[in-house]
Design a protein around this motif. Sequence first.
Motif, PDB file in Angstrom:
ATOM      1  N   MET A   1      -4.788  15.852  -1.354  1.00 32.71           N
ATOM      2  CA  MET A   1      -4.498  16.182  -2.866  1.00 32.71           C
ATOM      3  C   MET A   1      -5.451  15.694  -3.691  1.00 32.71           C
ATOM      4  SD  MET A   1      -2.995  18.254  -4.901  1.00 32.71           S
ATOM      5  CE  MET A   1      -2.540  18.325  -6.397  1.00 32.71           C
ATOM      6  N   LYS A   2      -5.673  14.109  -3.571  1.00 38.62           N
ATOM      7  CA  LYS A   2      -6.526  13.388  -4.257  1.00 38.62           C
ATOM      8  C   LYS A   2      -8.067  13.696  -4.369  1.00 38.62           C
ATOM      9  CE  LYS A   2      -3.160   9.813  -4.766  1.00 38.62           C
ATOM     10  NZ  LYS A   2      -2.461   8.733  -4.113  1.00 38.62           N
ATOM     11  N   LYS A   3      -8.353  14.138  -2.985  1.00 36.47           N
ATOM     12  CA  LYS A   3      -9.899  14.623  -2.764  1.00 36.47           C
ATOM     13  C   LYS A   3     -10.033  15.642  -3.331  1.00 36.47           C
ATOM     14  CE  LYS A   3     -10.392  12.298   1.537  1.00 36.47           C
ATOM     15  NZ  LYS A   3     -10.323  12.117   3.070  1.00 36.47           N
ATOM     16  N   ILE A   4      -9.067  16.579  -3.509  1.00 39.83           N
ATOM     17  CA  ILE A   4      -9.210  17.746  -4.195  1.00 39.83           C
ATOM     18  C   ILE A   4      -9.291  17.630  -5.868  1.00 39.83           C
ATOM     19  CG2 ILE A   4      -8.168  20.118  -4.668  1.00 39.83           C
ATOM     20  CD1 ILE A   4      -6.952  19.922  -1.775  1.00 39.83           C
ATOM     21  N   LEU A   5      -8.570  16.648  -6.296  1.00 38.34           N
ATOM     22  CA  LEU A   5      -8.672  16.464  -7.592  1.00 38.34           C
ATOM     23  C   LEU A   5      -9.836  15.708  -7.987  1.00 38.34           C
ATOM     24  CD1 LEU A   5      -7.194  16.212 -10.462  1.00 38.34           C
ATOM     25  CD2 LEU A   5      -6.428  13.993  -9.699  1.00 38.34           C
ATOM     26  N   ILE A   6     -10.596  14.915  -7.358  1.00 38.21           N
ATOM     27  CA  ILE A   6     -11.896  14.297  -7.548  1.00 38.21           C
ATOM     28  C   ILE A   6     -12.866  15.556  -7.339  1.00 38.21           C
ATOM     29  CG2 ILE A   6     -13.666  12.790  -6.473  1.00 38.21           C
ATOM     30  CD1 ILE A   6     -11.339  10.920  -5.731  1.00 38.21           C
ATOM     31  N   LEU A 105     -14.870   7.619  -3.553  1.00 42.47           N
ATOM     32  CA  LEU A 105     -13.902   7.152  -2.306  1.00 42.47           C
ATOM     33  C   LEU A 105     -14.285   5.714  -1.915  1.00 42.47           C
ATOM     34  CD1 LEU A 105     -14.782  10.422  -0.104  1.00 42.47           C
ATOM     35  CD2 LEU A 105     -12.670   9.714  -1.573  1.00 42.47           C
ATOM     36  N   MET A 106     -13.175   5.154  -1.404  1.00 39.90           N
ATOM     37  CA  MET A 106     -13.241   3.774  -1.041  1.00 39.90           C
ATOM     38  C   MET A 106     -12.829   3.386   0.395  1.00 39.90           C
ATOM     39  SD  MET A 106     -11.460   0.214  -2.883  1.00 39.90           S
ATOM     40  CE  MET A 106      -9.938   0.697  -2.250  1.00 39.90           C
ATOM     41  N   ALA A 107     -13.313   2.742   1.089  1.00 42.82           N
ATOM     42  CA  ALA A 107     -12.782   2.232   2.498  1.00 42.82           C
ATOM     43  C   ALA A 107     -12.632   0.488   2.404  1.00 42.82           C
ATOM     44  CB  ALA A 107     -13.846   2.534   3.453  1.00 42.82           C
ATOM     45  N   ALA A 108     -11.435   0.260   2.460  1.00 43.37           N
ATOM     46  CA  ALA A 108     -11.335  -1.229   2.376  1.00 43.37           C
ATOM     47  C   ALA A 108     -10.509  -1.532   3.539  1.00 43.37           C
ATOM     48  CB  ALA A 108     -10.439  -1.371   1.186  1.00 43.37           C
ATOM     49  N   LEU A 126      -7.202  -0.962   8.184  1.00 44.95           N
ATOM     50  CA  LEU A 126      -7.989  -0.086   7.197  1.00 44.95           C
ATOM     51  C   LEU A 126      -7.176   0.655   6.245  1.00 44.95           C
ATOM     52  CD1 LEU A 126     -10.506   1.443   9.515  1.00 44.95           C
ATOM     53  CD2 LEU A 126     -11.247  -0.303   8.184  1.00 44.95           C
ATOM     54  N   TRP A 127      -7.828   0.778   5.056  1.00 46.40           N
ATOM     55  CA  TRP A 127      -7.146   1.398   3.917  1.00 46.40           C
ATOM     56  C   TRP A 127      -8.167   2.338   3.252  1.00 46.40           C
ATOM     57  CZ3 TRP A 127      -2.073   1.159   2.669  1.00 46.40           C
ATOM     58  CH2 TRP A 127      -1.680   1.565   1.367  1.00 46.40           C
ATOM     59  N   PRO A 128      -7.652   3.569   3.151  1.00 46.73           N
ATOM     60  CA  PRO A 128      -8.757   4.486   2.191  1.00 46.73           C
ATOM     61  C   PRO A 128      -8.405   4.700   1.032  1.00 46.73           C
ATOM     62  CG  PRO A 128      -6.930   5.914   3.693  1.00 46.73           C
ATOM     63  CD  PRO A 128      -6.805   4.369   3.859  1.00 46.73           C
ATOM     64  N   GLY A 129      -9.211   4.703   0.276  1.00 45.28           N
ATOM     65  CA  GLY A 129      -8.847   4.860  -1.340  1.00 45.28           C
ATOM     66  C   GLY A 129      -9.856   6.186  -1.846  1.00 45.28           C
ATOM     67  N   ALA A 130      -9.243   6.721  -2.996  1.00 49.95           N
ATOM     68  CA  ALA A 130     -10.030   7.508  -3.973  1.00 49.95           C
ATOM     69  C   ALA A 130      -9.690   7.341  -5.317  1.00 49.95           C
ATOM     70  CB  ALA A 130      -9.557   8.915  -3.559  1.00 49.95           C
ATOM     71  N   TYR A 131     -10.511   7.489  -6.531  1.00 51.04           N
ATOM     72  CA  TYR A 131     -10.267   7.112  -7.535  1.00 51.04           C
ATOM     73  C   TYR A 131     -11.136   7.947  -8.610  1.00 51.04           C
ATOM     74  CZ  TYR A 131     -14.567   4.550  -6.698  1.00 51.04           C
ATOM     75  OH  TYR A 131     -15.801   4.359  -6.269  1.00 51.04           O
ATOM     76  N   ILE A 132     -10.771   7.958  -9.748  1.00 51.49           N
ATOM     77  CA  ILE A 132     -11.411   8.440 -10.942  1.00 51.49           C
ATOM     78  C   ILE A 132     -11.321   7.448 -12.052  1.00 51.49           C
ATOM     79  CG2 ILE A 132     -11.213  11.075 -10.320  1.00 51.49           C
ATOM     80  CD1 ILE A 132      -8.965  11.176 -12.388  1.00 51.49           C
ATOM     81  N   GLY A 133     -12.276   7.432 -12.921  1.00 55.63           N
ATOM     82  CA  GLY A 133     -12.168   6.589 -14.256  1.00 55.63           C
ATOM     83  C   GLY A 133     -13.216   6.885 -15.524  1.00 55.63           C
ATOM     84  N   LEU A 134     -12.950   6.207 -16.464  1.00 56.87           N
ATOM     85  CA  LEU A 134     -14.028   6.207 -17.551  1.00 56.87           C
ATOM     86  C   LEU A 134     -14.168   4.866 -17.973  1.00 56.87           C
ATOM     87  CD1 LEU A 134     -11.072   8.403 -19.921  1.00 56.87           C
ATOM     88  CD2 LEU A 134     -13.251   9.289 -18.774  1.00 56.87           C
ATOM     89  N   ARG A 135     -15.527   4.956 -18.296  1.00 58.95           N
ATOM     90  CA  ARG A 135     -16.073   3.658 -18.745  1.00 58.95           C
ATOM     91  C   ARG A 135     -16.819   3.916 -20.104  1.00 58.95           C
ATOM     92  NH1 ARG A 135     -16.979   0.392 -14.813  1.00 58.95           N
ATOM     93  NH2 ARG A 135     -18.034   2.236 -13.785  1.00 58.95           N
ATOM     94  N   TYR A 136     -16.468   3.424 -21.435  1.00 59.34           N
ATOM     95  CA  TYR A 136     -16.990   3.226 -22.556  1.00 59.34           C
ATOM     96  C   TYR A 136     -17.778   1.927 -22.920  1.00 59.34           C
ATOM     97  CZ  TYR A 136     -17.903   4.045 -27.569  1.00 59.34           C
ATOM     98  OH  TYR A 136     -18.743   4.131 -28.708  1.00 59.34           O
ATOM     99  N   TYR A 137     -19.178   2.117 -23.086  1.00 65.33           N
ATOM    100  CA  TYR A 137     -19.744   0.888 -23.450  1.00 65.33           C
ATOM    101  C   TYR A 137     -19.818   0.736 -25.112  1.00 65.33           C
ATOM    102  CZ  TYR A 137     -21.411   1.002 -18.660  1.00 65.33           C
ATOM    103  OH  TYR A 137     -21.353   0.642 -17.425  1.00 65.33           O
ATOM    104  N   PHE A 138     -19.638  -0.338 -25.430  1.00 71.71           N
ATOM    105  CA  PHE A 138     -19.599  -0.966 -26.994  1.00 71.71           C
ATOM    106  C   PHE A 138     -20.949  -1.083 -26.986  1.00 71.71           C
ATOM    107  CE2 PHE A 138     -15.120  -1.575 -25.495  1.00 71.71           C
ATOM    108  CZ  PHE A 138     -14.592  -0.740 -26.452  1.00 71.71           C
TER     109      PHE A 138
END
Length: 163
Positions: A1-6, A105-108, A126-138
């Motif tokens: 599900m998370k992969k589909i979201l990404i 995606l992350m492999a840890a 082993l621990w798989p991971g998935a993530y989304i993010g926002l980064r704002y530069y000042f």
Amino acid sequence: MKKILIVAVLCLGLGFSSFAAETPVFKKGDKVLSLGTGFGGWGFPIEASFMYGLVDNTFKAPGLTFSIGGYLGTSFHKDYNLIMPGFRAQLNYTFVENLEVYGGLMAAFRIWNYNDNYNDKHSNGLWPGAYIGLRYYFTNNFGMYLEAGYGITYGSVGVSFKF
């Protein structure tokens, strides 16, 4: 599900490429060090990641940069601590000036250290991971990030330094 979201978020971003900023915030050759903390997961987490911009215009999409890097997370609790070193691969995209969105995606490797009185059945491995993010530069070199996903935390916030 998370992969589909990404994938859905990234495809949506590609569809809005006409709204993209003229100059990507993160591009080939850029390096970003991020330090933060989060919530969810186990104990009190602290994380650090380093990303390196590897390929611009990934999938022939202007402004979409593929990056790779490392991750180190640790979480402290009275009965145990957790250390999670890993590898990340992500896509970075700039919608508006100074605002970058990314997902990856992350492999840890998960390493648990227990107090003698703690008998939980968590194991190293082993621990798989998935993530989304926002980064704002000042500024050109300093920003803040907000990230959600599956790693040492379910959500995190912190500062980023680009060099």
